[in-house]
Design an enzyme around this catalytic site. Sequence first.
Site, PDB file in Angstrom:
ATOM      1  CE  LYS A 188      -5.726  -9.890   3.093  1.00 61.49           C
ATOM      2  NZ  LYS A 188      -4.714  -9.066   2.450  1.00 61.49           N
ATOM      3  CG  ASP A 207      -4.122  -6.357   7.263  1.00 62.66           C
ATOM      4  OD1 ASP A 207      -4.210  -6.145   8.485  1.00 62.66           O
ATOM      5  OD2 ASP A 207      -3.964  -5.446   6.428  1.00 62.66           O
TER       6      ASP A 207
END
Length: 227
Positions: free
Chosen positions: A128, A147
């Site tokens: 991420k 996310d």
Amino acid sequence: MAGRAPVATVMTRLAKAIDGLDEPAVEKIAKEQQEDAFQVLIATMLSAQTKDAVTAAASSRLFRVARTPRTMARLTHAQIERSIYPVSFYRNKAVHVKETCRQLVARFGGRVPSTMEELLTLPGVGRKTANLVLILAHRSQENICVDTHVHRISNRLGWIRTRTPEETEHALYRVAPRRWWPVINLYLVTWGQNVCRPVYPLCPQCVLADVCPKIGVTKVGKLVKPA
Ligand code: SF4
């Protein structure tokens, strides 16, 4: 409604709908700091499981004390902890921030690397964070940052059926046209923080209500109007 919301329709509508809504903290920091790769990296590390306002305040306190990998690597763990408290897991994050800075200096000449492979070798940096740094700081058009908001909403929209953010990232490369990759995170995170919330999403007020199959949504919320 079953099926899948058309990606282009969703993204085109969200591009307009998010105008005027609060942007995610790291996006703001990236814009304010002219896409400074180091600040994007550190702010993203601090942002994990932390509210945006807390991330923004902690990042600005830390950057007031040190703005480069060299100066930040010289801080003690306690100094970093004091600056970033109360972000979640601030003790672990302080350790990762210091060690990441040390490695940026020792292995990368004080610069933030621009490949996924190199970014993933830094402590505390997962896909991420690496994807967001590549998109926001290195202007990559080849990455999607996933996310929990992107994971949840992509599944609600019927784009994919996945169990983890990592599965979602790989599935999205297959179903989303390439032109949307760099902005999927910005659009869906902003929507997820304001409308398509984790619990009680505001489906009746959502600009996507007519095309969204709302997969897995059992209860919707009501917009609370100011008195
Ligand atoms: S708020 Fe409801 S209608 Fe809008 S994207 Fe989320 S699940 Fe779909």
